[in-house]
Motif scaffolding. Structure first.
Motif, PDB file in Angstrom:
ATOM      1  N   ALA A  10       0.882  -1.308  -0.045  1.00 12.66           N
ATOM      2  CA  ALA A  10      -0.057   0.074   0.105  1.00 12.66           C
ATOM      3  C   ALA A  10       0.875   1.187   0.165  1.00 12.66           C
ATOM      4  O   ALA A  10       1.941   1.347   0.864  1.00 12.66           O
ATOM      5  CB  ALA A  10      -0.865   0.072   1.314  1.00 12.66           C
ATOM      6  N   SER A  11       0.496   2.292  -0.799  1.00 13.27           N
ATOM      7  CA  SER A  11       1.384   3.570  -1.238  1.00 13.27           C
ATOM      8  C   SER A  11       0.273   4.735  -1.068  1.00 13.27           C
ATOM      9  O   SER A  11      -1.022   4.539  -1.484  1.00 13.27           O
ATOM     10  CB  SER A  11       2.255   3.606  -2.323  1.00 13.27           C
ATOM     11  N   LYS A  12       0.934   5.631  -0.491  1.00 16.67           N
ATOM     12  CA  LYS A  12      -0.071   6.889  -0.554  1.00 16.67           C
ATOM     13  C   LYS A  12       0.737   8.114  -0.582  1.00 16.67           C
ATOM     14  O   LYS A  12       1.772   8.193   0.052  1.00 16.67           O
ATOM     15  CB  LYS A  12      -1.295   7.266   0.516  1.00 16.67           C
ATOM     16  N   ARG A  13       0.672   9.164  -1.569  1.00 12.88           N
ATOM     17  CA  ARG A  13       1.290  10.216  -1.705  1.00 12.88           C
ATOM     18  C   ARG A  13       0.468  11.446  -1.545  1.00 12.88           C
ATOM     19  O   ARG A  13      -0.599  11.501  -2.126  1.00 12.88           O
ATOM     20  CB  ARG A  13       2.129  10.255  -3.339  1.00 12.88           C
ATOM     21  N   PHE A  14       1.115  12.334  -1.078  1.00  9.03           N
ATOM     22  CA  PHE A  14       0.549  13.824  -0.934  1.00  9.03           C
ATOM     23  C   PHE A  14       1.446  14.792  -1.617  1.00  9.03           C
ATOM     24  O   PHE A  14       2.442  15.220  -0.993  1.00  9.03           O
ATOM     25  CB  PHE A  14       0.228  14.199   0.571  1.00  9.03           C
ATOM     26  N   ARG A  15       1.185  15.274  -2.704  1.00  7.13           N
ATOM     27  CA  ARG A  15       1.979  15.952  -3.893  1.00  7.13           C
ATOM     28  C   ARG A  15       3.274  15.345  -3.625  1.00  7.13           C
ATOM     29  O   ARG A  15       3.632  14.150  -4.009  1.00  7.13           O
ATOM     30  CB  ARG A  15       2.069  17.399  -3.173  1.00  7.13           C
ATOM     31  N   GLY A  16       4.302  16.154  -3.152  1.00  6.04           N
ATOM     32  CA  GLY A  16       5.540  15.171  -3.346  1.00  6.04           C
ATOM     33  C   GLY A  16       6.021  14.576  -2.229  1.00  6.04           C
ATOM     34  O   GLY A  16       7.237  13.804  -2.202  1.00  6.04           O
ATOM     35  N   LEU A  17       5.282  14.528  -1.167  1.00  7.42           N
ATOM     36  CA  LEU A  17       5.605  13.490  -0.105  1.00  7.42           C
ATOM     37  C   LEU A  17       5.137  12.149  -0.110  1.00  7.42           C
ATOM     38  O   LEU A  17       3.602  11.894  -0.361  1.00  7.42           O
ATOM     39  CB  LEU A  17       4.893  13.845   1.295  1.00  7.42           C
ATOM     40  N   LEU A  18       5.836  11.070  -0.224  1.00  7.22           N
ATOM     41  CA  LEU A  18       5.452   9.890  -0.283  1.00  7.22           C
ATOM     42  C   LEU A  18       5.051   9.382   1.306  1.00  7.22           C
ATOM     43  O   LEU A  18       5.964   9.038   2.189  1.00  7.22           O
ATOM     44  CB  LEU A  18       6.349   8.868  -0.809  1.00  7.22           C
TER      45      LEU A  18
END
Length: 247
Positions: A10-18
């Motif tokens: 599972a992965s989630k990114r907020f703009r440039g932040l992983l």
């Protein structure tokens, strides 16, 4: 035992932040599983992925063999997965009992049935004697237990606990630990917890998963994880988590 919850890459990114970086683990039926790591490690974001607040950008999350990534939080709760929140926000002008009744109405057909179910939960959490008090008047330990009670009233099979020990004194922490142990042993409740209070983690967890900068750096039995050099360097060696204080 079989896996009740499966998180795969599972992965989630907020703009440039992983925020969550290809995290995988399984929680077996009847286990108490802890996720630890420094502030900003991605722990609450991971909970939000599991509970349906966010959808993972890659990977899969399954509960009892069914994919739940992409489902709404209410649909996931109805399947038997409930959560608490790091910042507790009960309905302040409702009583302790009324707060629990709202959770019980998820599965109960009428208010009286929900009242009975909520009453049972309040007794389990040592809140019955203050059931008539307004939530706004509660102390922090009582608000923490009410947060757990509201989640338990939905009749979960898996309970996600987001820092329920934060701000509690040692005696209050021990009381919460005893309550959670009893729920796990007597009712078979599976628990997935985020926690900074290592006293509680070591007393409760069967396995520990450690996150740092969104990625997994260790997983295993508590006695193994707390000796892992990478875990000590990134988390347990910090001033507020001295390794020598784990007992």
């Amino acid at each position: 035992m079989s896996a009740l919850l499966s998180v795969q890459s599972a992965s989630k990114r907020f703009r440039g932040l992983l925020a969550v970086d290809s995290v995988s683990f399984e929680v077996e039926q009847g286990a108490i599983f802890a996720v630890i790591g420094p502030n900003g490690a991605g722990k609450t974001t991971l909970f939000n992925l599991i509970a349906g607040v966010y959808r993972p950008e890659q990977g899969a999350i399954a509960f009892d063999g069914r994919r739940i990534d992409g489902l709404s939080p209410d649909a996931i709760c109805a399947l038997g997965l409930a959560r608490t929140f790091q910042i507790v926000r009960p309905f302040p002008h409702l009583s302790v009992l009324e707060n629990a009744i709202i959770g019980a109405l998820l599965h109960e057909s009428d208010v009286e049935a929900a009242r009975g179910a909520a009453s049972d939960v309040l007794r389990l959490l040592d809140l019955w004697d203050i059931r008539a008090r307004k939530a706004a008047s509660l102390t922090l330990p009582d608000r923490k237990r009410l947060e757990v009670a509201r989640a338990l009233a939905t009749r979960p099979r898996l309970l996600l606990l987001d820092e329920v020990m934060a701000g509690l004194r040692p005696a209050e922490t021990d009381r919460m630990v005893d309550i959670l142990k009893d729920l796990n042993r007597s009712q078979g409740l599976t628990i997935l917890m985020i926690e900074h209070v290592m006293r509680a983690v070591m007393a409760l967890a069967d396995r520990i998963h450690v996150l740092h900068h969104g990625a997994t750096i260790a997983e295993g039995a508590p006695e193994d994880v707390t000796r892992d050099p990478a875990v000590i360097e990134s988390y347990l060696g910090q001033a507020d988590h001295p390794v020598g204080a784990l007992g």
